[in-house]
Scaffold this motif. Structure first.
Motif, PDB file in Angstrom:
ATOM      1  N   LEU A 177       8.657   7.118 -45.729  1.00 34.87           N
ATOM      2  CA  LEU A 177       8.521   7.306 -47.330  1.00 34.87           C
ATOM      3  C   LEU A 177       7.131   7.380 -47.702  1.00 34.87           C
ATOM      4  O   LEU A 177       6.656   8.037 -48.720  1.00 34.87           O
ATOM      5  CB  LEU A 177       9.030   6.167 -48.018  1.00 34.87           C
ATOM      6  CG  LEU A 177      10.838   6.020 -48.017  1.00 34.87           C
ATOM      7  CD1 LEU A 177      11.128   4.780 -48.758  1.00 34.87           C
ATOM      8  CD2 LEU A 177      11.155   7.406 -48.752  1.00 34.87           C
TER       9      LEU A 177
ATOM     10  N   LYS B  79       2.296  12.735 -44.547  1.00 33.61           N
ATOM     11  CA  LYS B  79       3.355  13.257 -45.452  1.00 33.61           C
ATOM     12  C   LYS B  79       2.263  13.679 -47.025  1.00 33.61           C
ATOM     13  O   LYS B  79       1.611  12.518 -47.262  1.00 33.61           O
ATOM     14  CB  LYS B  79       4.331  12.506 -45.950  1.00 33.61           C
ATOM     15  CG  LYS B  79       5.181  12.191 -44.905  1.00 33.61           C
ATOM     16  CD  LYS B  79       6.577  11.618 -45.106  1.00 33.61           C
ATOM     17  CE  LYS B  79       7.465  12.612 -45.690  1.00 33.61           C
ATOM     18  NZ  LYS B  79       9.026  12.095 -45.685  1.00 33.61           N
TER      19      LYS B  79
ATOM     20  N   ASN C  75       5.999  14.342 -51.879  1.00 32.16           N
ATOM     21  CA  ASN C  75       7.272  14.436 -51.214  1.00 32.16           C
ATOM     22  C   ASN C  75       8.520  13.515 -51.549  1.00 32.16           C
ATOM     23  O   ASN C  75       9.459  14.099 -51.688  1.00 32.16           O
ATOM     24  CB  ASN C  75       7.140  14.638 -49.619  1.00 32.16           C
ATOM     25  CG  ASN C  75       6.906  15.844 -49.024  1.00 32.16           C
ATOM     26  OD1 ASN C  75       6.530  16.794 -49.669  1.00 32.16           O
ATOM     27  ND2 ASN C  75       6.985  15.873 -47.757  1.00 32.16           N
ATOM     28  N   GLU C  76       8.163  12.344 -51.557  1.00 28.63           N
ATOM     29  CA  GLU C  76       8.813  11.361 -51.660  1.00 28.63           C
ATOM     30  C   GLU C  76       9.165  10.729 -53.117  1.00 28.63           C
ATOM     31  O   GLU C  76       9.921   9.853 -53.125  1.00 28.63           O
ATOM     32  CB  GLU C  76       9.057  10.389 -50.340  1.00 28.63           C
ATOM     33  CG  GLU C  76       9.157  11.018 -49.020  1.00 28.63           C
ATOM     34  CD  GLU C  76      10.633  11.380 -48.884  1.00 28.63           C
ATOM     35  OE1 GLU C  76      11.505  10.778 -49.486  1.00 28.63           O
ATOM     36  OE2 GLU C  76      10.975  11.914 -47.955  1.00 28.63           O
TER      37      GLU C  76
ATOM     38  N   THR D  14      10.796   6.347 -55.639  1.00 24.22           N
ATOM     39  CA  THR D  14      11.221   7.146 -54.480  1.00 24.22           C
ATOM     40  C   THR D  14      12.340   8.193 -55.215  1.00 24.22           C
ATOM     41  O   THR D  14      13.068   7.892 -56.075  1.00 24.22           O
ATOM     42  CB  THR D  14      11.896   6.661 -53.327  1.00 24.22           C
ATOM     43  OG1 THR D  14      13.140   5.906 -53.931  1.00 24.22           O
ATOM     44  CG2 THR D  14      11.324   5.916 -52.699  1.00 24.22           C
TER      45      THR D  14
ATOM     46  N   ARG E 264      14.456   9.506 -53.542  1.00 22.16           N
ATOM     47  CA  ARG E 264      15.711   9.238 -52.824  1.00 22.16           C
ATOM     48  C   ARG E 264      16.299   7.955 -53.359  1.00 22.16           C
ATOM     49  O   ARG E 264      15.895   7.117 -53.856  1.00 22.16           O
ATOM     50  CB  ARG E 264      15.705   9.042 -51.152  1.00 22.16           C
ATOM     51  CG  ARG E 264      15.025  10.195 -50.511  1.00 22.16           C
ATOM     52  CD  ARG E 264      15.030   9.888 -48.884  1.00 22.16           C
ATOM     53  NE  ARG E 264      14.226  10.839 -48.564  1.00 22.16           N
ATOM     54  CZ  ARG E 264      14.529  11.719 -47.404  1.00 22.16           C
ATOM     55  NH1 ARG E 264      15.891  11.867 -46.930  1.00 22.16           N
ATOM     56  NH2 ARG E 264      13.455  12.544 -46.827  1.00 22.16           N
TER      57      ARG E 264
END
Lengths: 249, 249, 249, 249
Positions: free
Chosen positions: D55, D60, D64-65, D94, D96
């Motif tokens: 995460l 990254k 993105n997260e 997040t 997700r």
């Protein structure tokens, strides 16, 4: 007499793959010893089984099993197996102390309706002296849900309101598991309680969060304790009790 | 009617240390809503409460609620609310399916004693169709402890043997919590069951390890499932049942 | 230093319905005492914290903390903090006994691959001397799932296979809660164990059913016990261990 | 390759008492299928295993997260895998959502010590968006015990205080089991959480009583919910985070 058996059988395990488990036989999962103890049940589920201690019954003197809160004579009225709160005389308490148990209690709120909410037919059963299962006349009498008859007072509302009318005898069947403590005095396991009110499940093995508190948060007053008595509350209303028996588990 | 209150109070927190918690007041731990539903209990704890589904009763046709194992007519004898195993006709099964419930069952082993150990007055109640609470005439009849009346068959022996004599009606009061499953098909929580036999606690919220297995290890045959029926077993003995009611929890 | 606060506030409860709970203030749910004990953690999560007992380390004599199975000198090889199974010398066992604990263990299966299934890099860690967390080289080595590295041997397969290659050091971080017993010698609460293998959760507070059994059903051999030692198994393979520390909970 | 076995054995049960259980063989308690999935662990227990979702990591993009609390761009500073609270920009969340999981988080309180008690190095990790594991600089900084670093905020004090000094990276390894709900919206099972702080166990599978409440009683605000995001708190202090990975269980 148990059956003598002449088992002479062959377990054939195919020569295939090791992960095919060999067959078992029924006897491999039969446990015979120790023999389960026999208990003579009462005629009805409300009657004391043979291994129960009768705490309140027609054939027992009141002060055999009970004292007032200070260890003296209980101040309540007692007549032919029925004990009734005498307002102002305080709680009554068993001489014996208990850990885990099954408890049967019958109680009756006064036929004459006086007061409302928590003021009507209020008493209580304190398990191990500190965890209260509420006794209240909730027949057509609204109060806060976590203070109803069959509640773990201020912790768990009953699943349903199964009250009978004032003046009618009611039953509580209670299964209680005492807490175990860690070395630091906190709960290793919490107390747990199941309550069946007039044959209707109202608490299903709920976790008691801590000692019953009228004001404040139960978790904050947890202290380690051993066995404890049953205490019946004098909340000022002439609630009656009869046929109390307990089985230690 | 609830009390209207005019609370106007001051919580004085001494200007000392922050760790002295300010006092709470009783109303802070009172929950009023939603109101607890009212259930009219039966006259005795054995009688069906108002929210129960009566599965077997004198005023019901047998095939209202029951089929045989294949969904056809149940093959047992039925007379005036009493259903009796007719050997060889197989199990009977409820049309309805259940998840968590409180169940009351009355059963009677045949007055004429025939057989011994598992051969005497044997039947069974399969919760959700797969978890068996054993029915057996264990009155002066020894068998393996984890196969006795009141056992979770081959998983948990009863705490005591509370059997009544053959020919006498007996009661089971069962509190059942269905398992929940993980995505991989294993138990997230196991089934749990409490059994009170003739008023005596014989299973105290025990964890069922898996489906009942006559041969083998229950853990090995766990499979995810939804709601399930009650099934009563034909084990070849003319055991009778009456007054079966269930409350979904 | 904690803040001194001068709280002087008024909780106004509207004069409407009693079921509107008065507002609480943040300080009502703050608990200051007792102060939480300070532990100095290791530099990495693998290093022993200040309150840990180091059972195996470079700066400790081997026989300070360990004996062989009979209380004599441990027969394994020991060099610079690394203990290696010497086949045929039997288990090694801590002199100390433990109840609930957090345990860190590092182990390495032999770099040279010999044998298959249970025959490759097999050892084990017996919690309280009787509950085994399996040590096995399962890197590209299939065996029965409930006997893998990270399994509670023959009771709970690991959630995943997180093995490193033979010859590479691996870690187990284990959280263990000892069972408590009833007066009749059965479990009041089962042992519980969490295992993290190389940083990957493989057992999540699973319930141990009974003592580890190579043959038979663990439930059938439960016996009450107090604290117990850690035992490391000699299964004939030269598995190595290092950096073992334990914190009593 | 597994062993092929040719088992051909006879279990001889003496013709004596039925309660002598026939012997089992080892293969009866071996389960081979399904094969346990392989996960490639990280090099150290702090590194992400192969089945983890990273995460927050150096390779990254931040967005993105993560979003800010309203679904927009996260307002915190992000540099080379390190995200730092920018006071006043609010929480980050997040994209997700998760149910049960294992979570690794690294955090660092500001090297320059400012404030005291809850005012120093304060942030938090909200599991499923509503259950907070407290992040706080408790190195030589007293606060209420149930609000310390590693506490389930205002519900469970950590077992010990395992804080590192300000400016030093610290780790949380969290195992979280989401609640399941009954049809009436109450918990069937409570959330459960284990927290390991810098390698030291500080929460051992504790039961979360309800959503985190700064004011009031968590039990009173339980509402059914599905999966939820991770939320990191902006409490006004420039706390940093790095190397966050999660494994769904």
């Amino acid at each position: 007499m148990r059956k003598l058996v002449s088992l002479f059988f062959i377990v054939l395990c195919v020569t295939a793959f090791a992960q095919e488990r060999p067959n078992m036989v029924p006897e491999m999962t039969e446990i015979w010893d120790p023999e389960v103890s026999v208990v003579d049940p009462g005629e009805t589920p409300m009657d004391a089984p043979s291994d129960a201690i009768v705490l309140l019954g027609a054939d027992k003197a009141f002060d055999n099993e009970w004292t007032n809160g200070n260890g003296g004579e209980p101040g309540w009225n007692f007549d032919n197996g029925v004990a009734t709160v005498k307002s102002g005389t305080g709680t009554i308490k068993t001489k014996r102390e208990f850990k885990d148990f099954q408890l049967h209690v019958e109680w009756r709120s006064p036929e004459e309706v006086v007061g409302e909410s928590q003021g009507r037919g209020n008493s209580g059963i304190f398990l191990q002296g500190i965890y209260e299962v509420q006794v209240l006349d909730n027949y057509n009498n609204r109060t806060y849900r976590n203070g109803q008859a069959g509640s773990v007072y201020k912790q768990h509302a009953p699943l349903v309101n199964a009250c009978k009318a004032p003046g009618v005898w009611q039953t509580y069947d209670i299964i209680y598991t005492a807490p175990r403590f860690k070395a630091d005095g906190t709960y290793f396991t919490h107390p747990r309680v199941t309550v069946i009110h007039n044959g209707v499940l109202v608490q299903n093995n709920v976790e008691v969060r801590g000692p019953t508190e009228y004001i404040g948060i139960p978790e904050y007053s947890v202290k380690p304790h051993g066995d404890g008595p049953l205490i019946l509350q004098d909340h000022g209303n002439p609630v009656s009790f009869r046929n109390i028996w307990i089985r230690e588990l």
